[in-house]
Design a protein around this motif. Structure first.
Motif, PDB file in Angstrom:
ATOM      1  N   MET A  27       0.837  -1.186   0.000  1.00  7.40           N
ATOM      2  CA  MET A  27       0.000   0.000   0.000  1.00  7.40           C
ATOM      3  C   MET A  27       0.881   1.248   0.000  1.00  7.40           C
ATOM      4  O   MET A  27       1.354   1.681   1.034  1.00  7.40           O
ATOM      5  N   PRO A  28       1.149   1.822  -1.176  1.00 10.71           N
ATOM      6  CA  PRO A  28       1.948   3.036  -1.211  1.00 10.71           C
ATOM      7  C   PRO A  28       1.220   4.199  -0.552  1.00 10.71           C
ATOM      8  O   PRO A  28       0.008   4.161  -0.378  1.00 10.71           O
ATOM      9  N   TYR A  30      -0.561   7.701  -0.002  1.00  5.88           N
ATOM     10  CA  TYR A  30      -1.408   8.588  -0.785  1.00  5.88           C
ATOM     11  C   TYR A  30      -0.696   9.909  -1.058  1.00  5.88           C
ATOM     12  O   TYR A  30      -0.760  10.427  -2.178  1.00  5.88           O
ATOM     13  N   ASP A  31      -0.004  10.461  -0.066  1.00  6.67           N
ATOM     14  CA  ASP A  31       0.708  11.734  -0.257  1.00  6.67           C
ATOM     15  C   ASP A  31       1.756  11.628  -1.358  1.00  6.67           C
ATOM     16  O   ASP A  31       1.941  12.557  -2.138  1.00  6.67           O
ATOM     17  N   THR A  32       2.440  10.499  -1.432  1.00  5.42           N
ATOM     18  CA  THR A  32       3.437  10.280  -2.471  1.00  5.42           C
ATOM     19  C   THR A  32       2.768  10.233  -3.842  1.00  5.42           C
ATOM     20  O   THR A  32       3.265  10.811  -4.819  1.00  5.42           O
ATOM     21  N   TYR A  33       1.625   9.567  -3.908  1.00  4.61           N
ATOM     22  CA  TYR A  33       0.855   9.500  -5.154  1.00  4.61           C
ATOM     23  C   TYR A  33       0.423  10.891  -5.601  1.00  4.61           C
ATOM     24  O   TYR A  33       0.582  11.257  -6.766  1.00  4.61           O
ATOM     25  N   VAL A  34      -0.122  11.690  -4.670  1.00  5.88           N
ATOM     26  CA  VAL A  34      -0.586  13.038  -5.010  1.00  5.88           C
ATOM     27  C   VAL A  34       0.576  13.889  -5.521  1.00  5.88           C
ATOM     28  O   VAL A  34       0.461  14.570  -6.547  1.00  5.88           O
ATOM     29  N   ALA A  35       1.707  13.839  -4.830  1.00  5.12           N
ATOM     30  CA  ALA A  35       2.883  14.618  -5.252  1.00  5.12           C
ATOM     31  C   ALA A  35       3.332  14.193  -6.647  1.00  5.12           C
ATOM     32  O   ALA A  35       3.668  15.037  -7.488  1.00  5.12           O
ATOM     33  N   HIS A  36       3.347  12.886  -6.912  1.00  3.84           N
ATOM     34  CA  HIS A  36       3.747  12.390  -8.219  1.00  3.84           C
ATOM     35  C   HIS A  36       2.791  12.883  -9.300  1.00  3.84           C
ATOM     36  O   HIS A  36       3.224  13.338 -10.372  1.00  3.84           O
ATOM     37  N   MET A  37       1.494  12.789  -9.038  1.00  4.73           N
ATOM     38  CA  MET A  37       0.501  13.213 -10.037  1.00  4.73           C
ATOM     39  C   MET A  37       0.622  14.707 -10.329  1.00  4.73           C
ATOM     40  O   MET A  37       0.558  15.121 -11.480  1.00  4.73           O
ATOM     41  N   ARG A  44      -3.980  15.602 -15.355  1.00  2.00           N
ATOM     42  CA  ARG A  44      -4.880  14.525 -14.945  1.00  2.00           C
ATOM     43  C   ARG A  44      -5.459  14.783 -13.561  1.00  2.00           C
ATOM     44  O   ARG A  44      -4.841  15.430 -12.721  1.00  2.00           O
ATOM     45  N   CYS A  45      -6.667  14.254 -13.342  1.00  2.00           N
ATOM     46  CA  CYS A  45      -7.317  14.381 -12.030  1.00  2.00           C
ATOM     47  C   CYS A  45      -6.651  13.446 -11.029  1.00  2.00           C
ATOM     48  O   CYS A  45      -6.273  12.326 -11.374  1.00  2.00           O
ATOM     49  N   VAL A  46      -6.562  13.900  -9.794  1.00  2.00           N
ATOM     50  CA  VAL A  46      -6.015  13.092  -8.708  1.00  2.00           C
ATOM     51  C   VAL A  46      -7.169  12.350  -8.038  1.00  2.00           C
ATOM     52  O   VAL A  46      -8.204  12.942  -7.735  1.00  2.00           O
ATOM     53  N   PHE A  52      -8.142   5.927  -4.372  1.00  2.00           N
ATOM     54  CA  PHE A  52      -6.760   5.455  -4.381  1.00  2.00           C
ATOM     55  C   PHE A  52      -6.650   4.138  -3.617  1.00  2.00           C
ATOM     56  O   PHE A  52      -6.067   3.163  -4.099  1.00  2.00           O
ATOM     57  N   PHE A  53      -7.230   4.093  -2.424  1.00  2.00           N
ATOM     58  CA  PHE A  53      -7.164   2.902  -1.583  1.00  2.00           C
ATOM     59  C   PHE A  53      -7.814   1.710  -2.294  1.00  2.00           C
ATOM     60  O   PHE A  53      -7.239   0.627  -2.356  1.00  2.00           O
ATOM     61  N   LYS A  54      -8.997   1.929  -2.865  1.00  2.00           N
ATOM     62  CA  LYS A  54      -9.703   0.854  -3.563  1.00  2.00           C
ATOM     63  C   LYS A  54      -8.911   0.372  -4.777  1.00  2.00           C
ATOM     64  O   LYS A  54      -8.769  -0.834  -5.004  1.00  2.00           O
ATOM     65  N   GLU A  55      -8.368   1.308  -5.556  1.00  2.00           N
ATOM     66  CA  GLU A  55      -7.588   0.940  -6.739  1.00  2.00           C
ATOM     67  C   GLU A  55      -6.351   0.136  -6.358  1.00  2.00           C
ATOM     68  O   GLU A  55      -6.007  -0.852  -6.998  1.00  2.00           O
ATOM     69  N   ARG A  56      -5.671   0.537  -5.301  1.00  2.00           N
ATOM     70  CA  ARG A  56      -4.469  -0.179  -4.857  1.00  2.00           C
ATOM     71  C   ARG A  56      -4.822  -1.563  -4.338  1.00  2.00           C
ATOM     72  O   ARG A  56      -4.095  -2.523  -4.581  1.00  2.00           O
TER      73      ARG A  56
END
Length: 71
Positions: A27-28, A30-37, A44-46, A52-56
């Motif tokens: 489970m990566p 979420y903050d890292t994902y948002v920063a990357h996006m 693209r929409c974040v 995010f949790f469901k997709e992961r």
């Protein structure tokens, strides 16, 4: 060591342990994902945290037509 310094170190340690446990179960953060996006894909929409949790979880444990398995 002063008490505020000790508290700061304890909180930093707690965050790191949480990150480590999340990564151990796939489970990566979420903050890292948002920063990357925001940095790499600003057009693209974040996803929300829930999306995010469901997709992961689906990517890790199956879903969307995949056969689920534990190993």
């Amino acid at each position: 060591m002063s008490r505020p310094g000790a508290l700061t170190q304890l909180l930093a340690w707690r965050r790191q342990v949480g990150r480590t446990l999340n990564l151990m179960v796939g489970m990566p953060e979420y903050d890292t994902y948002v920063a990357h996006m925001q940095r790499s894909h600003p057009e693209r929409c974040v996803m929300s945290y829930e999306e995010f949790f469901k997709e992961r979880q689906e990517a890790r444990y199956g879903g969307k037509g995949r056969v689920g398995r534990c190993c």
